[in-house]
Scaffold this motif. Structure first.
Motif, PDB file in Angstrom:
ATOM      1  N   MET A   1       0.819  -1.201   0.000  1.00  0.00           N
ATOM      2  CA  MET A   1       0.000   0.000   0.000  1.00  0.00           C
ATOM      3  C   MET A   1       0.857   1.257   0.000  1.00  0.00           C
ATOM      4  O   MET A   1       0.581   2.203  -0.704  1.00  0.00           O
ATOM      5  CB  MET A   1      -0.925  -0.028   1.220  1.00  0.00           C
ATOM      6  CG  MET A   1      -1.847   1.147   1.320  1.00  0.00           C
ATOM      7  SD  MET A   1      -3.041   1.087  -0.007  1.00  0.00           S
ATOM      8  CE  MET A   1      -4.202   2.256   0.567  1.00  0.00           C
ATOM      9  N   ALA A   2       1.915   1.272   0.782  1.00  0.00           N
ATOM     10  CA  ALA A   2       2.804   2.435   0.842  1.00  0.00           C
ATOM     11  C   ALA A   2       3.467   2.665  -0.516  1.00  0.00           C
ATOM     12  O   ALA A   2       3.639   3.815  -0.934  1.00  0.00           O
ATOM     13  CB  ALA A   2       3.854   2.248   1.921  1.00  0.00           C
ATOM     14  N   SER A   3       3.807   1.586  -1.206  1.00  0.00           N
ATOM     15  CA  SER A   3       4.429   1.701  -2.520  1.00  0.00           C
ATOM     16  C   SER A   3       3.456   2.332  -3.526  1.00  0.00           C
ATOM     17  O   SER A   3       3.850   3.180  -4.331  1.00  0.00           O
ATOM     18  CB  SER A   3       4.857   0.324  -3.006  1.00  0.00           C
ATOM     19  OG  SER A   3       5.319   0.403  -4.328  1.00  0.00           O
ATOM     20  N   ALA A   4       2.207   1.923  -3.466  1.00  0.00           N
ATOM     21  CA  ALA A   4       1.191   2.491  -4.366  1.00  0.00           C
ATOM     22  C   ALA A   4       0.996   3.973  -4.084  1.00  0.00           C
ATOM     23  O   ALA A   4       0.842   4.774  -5.011  1.00  0.00           O
ATOM     24  CB  ALA A   4      -0.127   1.741  -4.216  1.00  0.00           C
ATOM     25  N   LEU A   5       1.020   4.347  -2.817  1.00  0.00           N
ATOM     26  CA  LEU A   5       0.875   5.754  -2.446  1.00  0.00           C
ATOM     27  C   LEU A   5       2.046   6.575  -2.968  1.00  0.00           C
ATOM     28  O   LEU A   5       1.867   7.676  -3.496  1.00  0.00           O
ATOM     29  CB  LEU A   5       0.755   5.899  -0.921  1.00  0.00           C
ATOM     30  CG  LEU A   5       0.595   7.323  -0.400  1.00  0.00           C
ATOM     31  CD1 LEU A   5      -0.652   7.986  -0.985  1.00  0.00           C
ATOM     32  CD2 LEU A   5       0.529   7.324   1.112  1.00  0.00           C
ATOM     33  N   LEU A   6       3.244   6.035  -2.838  1.00  0.00           N
ATOM     34  CA  LEU A   6       4.429   6.741  -3.340  1.00  0.00           C
ATOM     35  C   LEU A   6       4.369   6.889  -4.863  1.00  0.00           C
ATOM     36  O   LEU A   6       4.733   7.935  -5.404  1.00  0.00           O
ATOM     37  CB  LEU A   6       5.702   6.019  -2.914  1.00  0.00           C
ATOM     38  CG  LEU A   6       6.032   6.078  -1.421  1.00  0.00           C
ATOM     39  CD1 LEU A   6       7.255   5.219  -1.109  1.00  0.00           C
ATOM     40  CD2 LEU A   6       6.254   7.512  -0.969  1.00  0.00           C
ATOM     41  N   THR A   7       3.910   5.860  -5.543  1.00  0.00           N
ATOM     42  CA  THR A   7       3.765   5.919  -6.995  1.00  0.00           C
ATOM     43  C   THR A   7       2.722   6.962  -7.380  1.00  0.00           C
ATOM     44  O   THR A   7       2.940   7.756  -8.299  1.00  0.00           O
ATOM     45  CB  THR A   7       3.373   4.547  -7.564  1.00  0.00           C
ATOM     46  OG1 THR A   7       4.390   3.608  -7.213  1.00  0.00           O
ATOM     47  CG2 THR A   7       3.203   4.593  -9.066  1.00  0.00           C
ATOM     48  N   LEU A   8       1.607   6.968  -6.659  1.00  0.00           N
ATOM     49  CA  LEU A   8       0.557   7.948  -6.919  1.00  0.00           C
ATOM     50  C   LEU A   8       1.076   9.368  -6.718  1.00  0.00           C
ATOM     51  O   LEU A   8       0.825  10.258  -7.528  1.00  0.00           O
ATOM     52  CB  LEU A   8      -0.651   7.691  -6.008  1.00  0.00           C
ATOM     53  CG  LEU A   8      -1.838   8.631  -6.186  1.00  0.00           C
ATOM     54  CD1 LEU A   8      -2.375   8.564  -7.603  1.00  0.00           C
ATOM     55  CD2 LEU A   8      -2.920   8.292  -5.183  1.00  0.00           C
ATOM     56  N   ARG A   9       1.818   9.575  -5.662  1.00  0.00           N
ATOM     57  CA  ARG A   9       2.394  10.907  -5.405  1.00  0.00           C
ATOM     58  C   ARG A   9       3.353  11.308  -6.512  1.00  0.00           C
ATOM     59  O   ARG A   9       3.395  12.460  -6.922  1.00  0.00           O
ATOM     60  CB  ARG A   9       3.110  10.937  -4.072  1.00  0.00           C
ATOM     61  CG  ARG A   9       2.170  11.049  -2.928  1.00  0.00           C
ATOM     62  CD  ARG A   9       2.918  11.368  -1.681  1.00  0.00           C
ATOM     63  NE  ARG A   9       1.942  11.527  -0.603  1.00  0.00           N
ATOM     64  CZ  ARG A   9       2.254  11.830   0.609  1.00  0.00           C
ATOM     65  NH1 ARG A   9       3.507  12.004   0.938  1.00  0.00           N
ATOM     66  NH2 ARG A   9       1.333  11.964   1.522  1.00  0.00           N
ATOM     67  N   ALA A  10       4.138  10.358  -6.980  1.00  0.00           N
ATOM     68  CA  ALA A  10       5.126  10.667  -8.018  1.00  0.00           C
ATOM     69  C   ALA A  10       4.464  11.000  -9.354  1.00  0.00           C
ATOM     70  O   ALA A  10       5.005  11.779 -10.136  1.00  0.00           O
ATOM     71  CB  ALA A  10       6.084   9.488  -8.194  1.00  0.00           C
ATOM     72  N   LEU A  11       3.296  10.427  -9.610  1.00  0.00           N
ATOM     73  CA  LEU A  11       2.626  10.617 -10.891  1.00  0.00           C
ATOM     74  C   LEU A  11       1.580  11.727 -10.897  1.00  0.00           C
ATOM     75  O   LEU A  11       1.318  12.322 -11.944  1.00  0.00           O
ATOM     76  CB  LEU A  11       1.948   9.306 -11.321  1.00  0.00           C
ATOM     77  CG  LEU A  11       2.873   8.149 -11.660  1.00  0.00           C
ATOM     78  CD1 LEU A  11       2.056   6.895 -11.960  1.00  0.00           C
ATOM     79  CD2 LEU A  11       3.757   8.506 -12.836  1.00  0.00           C
TER      80      LEU A  11
END
Length: 142
Positions: free
Chosen positions: A1-11
């Motif tokens: 979940m944290a990885s998805a959040l970081l990806t979302l923030r980056a995009l």
């Protein structure tokens, strides 16, 4: 979940910047080609300027700002100019209240009023893009 959040923030910010740029290019191109449905609204908002030159000039400005947003250089300044341009759109509510409000009631928007007020979202998007360019958000350290 944290990885998805970081990806979302980056995009999310780059996607917001590019989508705002695409909208500006699209709307500007309609003005330049004389196919925009808002030419009369724009001309009526700034009646002291020659209508065709005003609409085409705004269209050229929007295309340039849109391309600059998509390219992503000097984003904080481009986003500031986009925000300033969008603030100008609200002049319609002051200069032409009869086309923006039903029976003069500012709580009852006409279709034109809704069209103008929805630009609050685009204005906020420009501010978010500008803020991210000035001070990029760090990932949560939780």
């Amino acid at each position: 979940m944290a990885s998805a959040l970081l990806t979302l923030r980056a995009l999310s910010i780059p996607l917001l910047r590019v989508s705002l740029g695409v909208v500006f290019v699209w709307f500007g191109a309609l003005k330049i080609t004389g196919t925009t449905p808002v030419a009369d609204l724009v001309a009526g908002t700034v009646p002291w300027l020659e209508p065709t030159a005003l609409v085409v000039g705004l269209g050229l400005t929007e295309v340039v700002l849109g391309i600059a947003m998509v390219i992503g250089r000097q984003v904080k300044w481009v986003a500031l100019l986009v925000a300033a341009h969008l603030c100008g759109i609200f002049l319609t509510l002051v200069v032409q209240p009869s086309v923006a409000f039903q029976t003069g009631n500012p709580l009852l928007l006409t279709m034109t009023g809704e069209f103008v007020v929805k630009n609050l979202v685009l204005l906020t998007a420009a501010l978010v893009v500008m803020a991210a360019a000035v001070a990029p958000v760090e990932a949560d350290r939780r």
